[in-house]
Design a protein around this motif. Structure first.
Motif, PDB file in Angstrom:
ATOM      1  N   GLU A 117      46.918  49.141  42.987  1.00  0.00           N
ATOM      2  CA  GLU A 117      46.683  48.711  41.858  1.00  0.00           C
ATOM      3  C   GLU A 117      47.313  47.451  41.455  1.00  0.00           C
ATOM      4  O   GLU A 117      46.638  46.678  40.900  1.00  0.00           O
ATOM      5  N   GLU A 118      48.557  47.605  41.787  1.00  0.00           N
ATOM      6  CA  GLU A 118      49.292  46.127  41.082  1.00  0.00           C
ATOM      7  C   GLU A 118      48.941  45.028  41.903  1.00  0.00           C
ATOM      8  O   GLU A 118      48.801  43.918  41.251  1.00  0.00           O
ATOM      9  N   ALA A 119      48.792  45.082  43.119  1.00  0.00           N
ATOM     10  CA  ALA A 119      48.586  44.152  43.938  1.00  0.00           C
ATOM     11  C   ALA A 119      46.978  43.431  43.528  1.00  0.00           C
ATOM     12  O   ALA A 119      46.765  42.435  43.599  1.00  0.00           O
ATOM     13  N   TYR A 120      46.051  44.588  43.343  1.00  0.00           N
ATOM     14  CA  TYR A 120      44.712  44.176  43.013  1.00  0.00           C
ATOM     15  C   TYR A 120      44.897  43.135  41.469  1.00  0.00           C
ATOM     16  O   TYR A 120      44.320  42.480  41.329  1.00  0.00           O
ATOM     17  N   GLY A 121      45.560  43.942  40.698  1.00  0.00           N
ATOM     18  CA  GLY A 121      45.824  43.179  39.423  1.00  0.00           C
ATOM     19  C   GLY A 121      46.386  41.758  39.453  1.00  0.00           C
ATOM     20  O   GLY A 121      45.968  40.836  38.866  1.00  0.00           O
ATOM     21  N   PHE A 122      47.365  41.447  40.389  1.00  0.00           N
ATOM     22  CA  PHE A 122      47.931  40.361  40.614  1.00  0.00           C
ATOM     23  C   PHE A 122      47.072  39.441  41.283  1.00  0.00           C
ATOM     24  O   PHE A 122      47.074  38.357  41.111  1.00  0.00           O
ATOM     25  N   ILE A 123      46.182  39.840  42.225  1.00  0.00           N
ATOM     26  CA  ILE A 123      45.031  39.045  42.989  1.00  0.00           C
ATOM     27  C   ILE A 123      44.180  38.394  41.748  1.00  0.00           C
ATOM     28  O   ILE A 123      43.733  37.208  41.663  1.00  0.00           O
ATOM     29  N   ALA A 124      43.476  39.453  40.687  1.00  0.00           N
ATOM     30  CA  ALA A 124      42.885  39.155  39.663  1.00  0.00           C
ATOM     31  C   ALA A 124      43.508  37.870  38.912  1.00  0.00           C
ATOM     32  O   ALA A 124      43.065  36.978  38.402  1.00  0.00           O
ATOM     33  N   GLU A 125      44.697  38.119  38.705  1.00  0.00           N
ATOM     34  CA  GLU A 125      45.648  37.192  37.695  1.00  0.00           C
ATOM     35  C   GLU A 125      45.781  36.042  38.510  1.00  0.00           C
ATOM     36  O   GLU A 125      45.640  34.834  37.764  1.00  0.00           O
ATOM     37  N   LEU A 126      46.010  35.823  39.730  1.00  0.00           N
ATOM     38  CA  LEU A 126      45.998  34.609  40.448  1.00  0.00           C
ATOM     39  C   LEU A 126      44.607  33.918  40.315  1.00  0.00           C
ATOM     40  O   LEU A 126      44.713  32.592  40.282  1.00  0.00           O
TER      41      LEU A 126
END
Length: 164
Positions: free
Chosen positions: A153-162
């Protein structure tokens, strides 16, 4: 041809140096998937997306004196640190503008661990699949890393942030 080399130098300079070959591979792959015009071709490898072209270009940049490569013995492995030399900074000037629209992205990527970037890059490698399929595939190809649902979930959030 050297424009592609200059893009790598520009990125490493913007990131204020990079520690780790795997980390550099994943950082550039993630940026490429987000639309940054890196030309290196990637294939899926042991540690996720990997580019032989990027490895060759980095070696060439070191040979030309545009990047410094420092080896640090960590006991069970050797870690590589890359930095832009004075000659590299001059060479970087051949680009009309920086490869990144937002230099903060380099810092965000550089602030993450290699493990996290491997997770993020692997999810992006399978981004043509539905989310559930991506996660399933991740658990197959990266079973030994035991990524937790929170990490994913953190990785998906990071992708969305980027992507913003």
């Amino acid at each position: 041809m050297l424009q592609e080399h200059a893009k790598i130098v520009d990125f490493i300079a913007t990131a204020d140096g990079i520690t780790g070959r795997k980390k550099m591979q994943k950082m550039i792959y993630i940026l490429k998937k987000l639309g940054v015009p890196f030309q290196e071709k990637y294939e899926f490898h042991i540690y996720g997306p990997y580019s032989e072209e990027l490895t060759a270009r980095v070696e060439e940049l070191c040979d030309m004196g545009f990047l410094s490569e420092e080896l640090e013995d960590k006991g069970s492995y050797v870690q590589y640190k890359y930095a832009v030399t004075k000659e590299g900074a001059d060479f970087r000037g051949t680009l009309k503008e920086s490869i990144l629209d937002s230099p903060e992205v380099a810092g965000k990527l550089n602030g993450k661990s290699s493990r996290f970037l491997e997770l993020t890059a692997t999810l992006l490698y399978f981004d043509h699949m539905e989310r559930e399929e991506q996660i399933e595939k991740l658990h197959i190809v990266k079973a030994k890393l035991n990524f937790t649902p929170d990490e994913i979930e953190e990785a998906y959030g990071f992708i969305a942030e980027l992507r913003q």
